[in-house]
Scaffold this active site. Structure first.
Site, mmCIF file in Angstrom:
data_model
loop_
_atom_site.group_PDB
_atom_site.id
_atom_site.type_symbol
_atom_site.label_atom_id
_atom_site.label_comp_id
_atom_site.label_asym_id
_atom_site.label_seq_id
_atom_site.Cartn_x
_atom_site.Cartn_y
_atom_site.Cartn_z
ATOM 1 N N GLU A 1 39.052 49.562 53.335
ATOM 2 C CA GLU A 1 39.934 49.800 52.190
ATOM 3 C C GLU A 1 39.621 51.096 51.455
ATOM 4 O O GLU A 1 40.482 51.658 50.790
ATOM 5 C CB GLU A 1 39.857 48.620 51.214
ATOM 6 N N ASP B 1 39.418 44.492 51.936
ATOM 7 C CA ASP B 1 38.813 43.509 51.032
ATOM 8 C C ASP B 1 39.395 42.127 51.291
ATOM 9 O O ASP B 1 40.597 41.977 51.559
ATOM 10 C CB ASP B 1 39.053 43.909 49.575
ATOM 11 N N ASP C 1 40.680 39.524 49.899
ATOM 12 C CA ASP C 1 41.482 38.824 48.904
ATOM 13 C C ASP C 1 42.945 39.006 49.294
ATOM 14 O O ASP C 1 43.246 39.591 50.336
ATOM 15 C CB ASP C 1 41.201 39.351 47.491
ATOM 16 N N TYR D 1 31.124 40.755 46.433
ATOM 17 C CA TYR D 1 32.486 41.062 46.004
ATOM 18 C C TYR D 1 32.728 40.514 44.595
ATOM 19 O O TYR D 1 32.521 39.326 44.340
ATOM 20 C CB TYR D 1 33.480 40.448 46.988
#
Length: 507
Positions: A10, A114, A116, A332
């Site tokens: 990312e 990431d 999520d 994270y």
């Protein structure tokens, strides 16, 4: 003959760190629109040439077609039924072209975005710019893989590479829906309320009165609380406070009535206690009490503590936590979970802190005692609670906000796997002139987690030795006046934080 594997992270810094772990620092880097790190290894049992690169956040953003840009010709209501279009988020960075170029000649794609919903959405944005440029594999053969990780550390990255999964289309679509809602609700209401207020308040000091689906309700909480504070009318009250001839400095007495709102009534009750001349101890009870250790640290709790105790605003705290994450110091930092999942490596995380110059000895003692898995909290299945990944000092982090955030996260982790604070509480009940008063004190038997979080330690002092039936002479009796006061903005942070946490989770 080997295969070619394209891997995408990312952020550029994450791409470098992950490539270093996977290649054991045996890599070659080159610069395109974004950095590319190349190394050799094996993939799916075959010799492989890896190329690790990155995006810089979302590849695309969402907007309305140009026909809807006019505030004068387009009614805000029309925006809810309007089509939307995706455009490159950073055209000058040439991310799309970069991905397309690097995908040519590759056989497999491994996504290190990431973990999520936003990261899942970016996975599919990357796929849109790579799949059609890659080699075609035989039907039924998996070509795209997803790495799941919660920290930038060698064990976590290597474990993620050994356990690749498929990207989650449903989570990516959820972000698409949220982005469209954000755009349509935000733009429509911004245009509507800007015109509404500018038409009624000629001196409005704003060209645009913007609306945000999360920000505006939050502002509503603040305005509502401000109005309650402004409208609050303090009410006078009186408290009866007897002072003893001994123990005055070591024993605070609490009146059972707490307070009265009539001064004449207060004067009568104070006179009754004064005439009695002494307090008789009617009971003394002692019991063991526990102050529970904290649950694992989630994002809302981190931001609350940063704002209320560390004097770091939420945006700055989140930015610092994310930098510490990308640098490999913290796990994270965006998580709703406050319970450690069954597969979380508590021993390994604890071991990483044993050599720390400040709390290393404490971490070592926890290892020697044997750590029992904490109970309680909520595991919502997104990411584990926020924890330190490796030991760091203030000098290493450059001090300032980075050190404050790191130190709090590390101490909170150690506290969450420590024992409860065990207290011995004593309560004495005393009577004079028909009025009842109590005194309480406590002694710490086992400090537990408060040894590493001293600000959570009990502040109560022990009571002096008292016996049931003992008579304590009264030196004087005061009728102390006071006024009710309203809680300020920062007092009720627990309930406010819970409201915001629920609203964000629903949203």
């Amino acid at each position: 003959m080997g295969v070619n594997v394209l891997m995408v992270a990312e952020k550029p810094s994450l791409a470098l760190s992950i490539a270093q772990f996977l290649s054991h620092n045996q890599l070659h880097s080159r610069r395109g629109a974004l950095e590319v790190h190349e190394f050799s290894g094996s993939f799916l049992g075959q010799q492989a040439h890896f190329k690790m690169t990155s995006v810089i956040g979302h590849v695309y953003n969402l907007d309305f077609p140009a026909a809807y840009n006019s505030w004068d010709r387009v009614d805000p209501l029309e925006l809810f039924d309007a089509q939307t279009v995706k455009g490159e988020a950073n055209p000058k960075a040439h991310v799309c072209r970069h991905l397309q170029q690097e995908a040519r000649g590759c056989d497999y794609l491994v996504l290190w975005l990431d973990c999520d919903r936003e990261g899942e959405n970016i996975c599919f944005e990357v796929m849109d710019n790579t799949m059609q440029y890659m080699h075609r594999l035989p039907p039924g053969q998996q070509q795209v893989f997803r790495a799941r990780f919660s920290a930038i550390s060698a064990p976590e990255v290597l474990a993620a590479m050994r356990n690749l999964v498929s990207p989650n289309k449903a989570e990516a679509l959820a972000v698409d829906a949220r982005q469209e809602l954000d755009l349509k609700v935000g733009v429509a209401f911004t245009r509507f309320q800007t015109r509404f207020f500018q038409g009624r308040y000629g001196n409005l000091d704003a060209a645009v009165v913007s609306y945000g689906p999360c920000q505006t309700p939050t502002l509503g909480f603040c305005v509502e609380r401000h109005q309650a504070i402004v409208a609050f009318q303090p009410e006078p009250f009186w408290v009866v406070k007897p002072l003893l001839t001994k123990f005055t400095d070591h024993m605070a007495l609490e009146w059972a009535r707490s307070r009265v709102f009539d001064s004449d009534v207060g004067a009568v009750l104070a006179s009754s206690v004064r005439e009695a001349g002494a307090l008789r101890v009617s009971s003394v009870t002692t019991k063991e009490d526990r102050k529970g250790r904290p649950h694992g640290l989630n994002t809302v709790e981190l931001l609350k503590v940063a704002s209320s105790a560390l004097n770091i605003g939420p945006a700055q705290a989140m930015a610092v936590a994310e930098r510490l994450y990308t640098s490999g110091y913290l796990s994270y930092p965006r998580t709703e979970s406050s319970a450690y999942p069954p597969n979380f490596d508590i021993q390994g995380t604890l071991s990483s802190q044993v050599r720390h110059p400040i709390w290393g000895e404490y971490a070592g003692s926890l290892l020697q005692q044997g750590v029992s898995r904490p109970k309680g909290g909520v595991d919502v299945g997104d990411h584990p609670p926020i924890t330190p990944v490796r030991a760091a000092t203030a000098e290493e982090l450059g001090g300032g906000d980075a050190w404050l955030i790191y130190e709090f996260v590390a101490r909170h982790f150690l506290a969450s796997i420590s024992g409860d604070c065990v207290l011995q509480k004593t309560k004495a009940v005393m009577v004079a002139g028909g009025e009842t008063f109590t005194a309480t004190g406590s002694v710490v038997l086992r400090p537990g987690f408060t040894a590493i979080m001293p600000w959570k330690a009990s502040q109560a002092a022990p009571l002096p030795p008292l016996k049931e039936g003992e008579v304590l002479q009264i030196k004087s009796v005061e009728l102390t006046p006071g006024k009710t006061s309203v809680s300020r903005f920062d007092v009720d942070d627990e309930s406010c934080g819970s409201l915001l946490e629920q609203r964000c989770r629903i949203y």
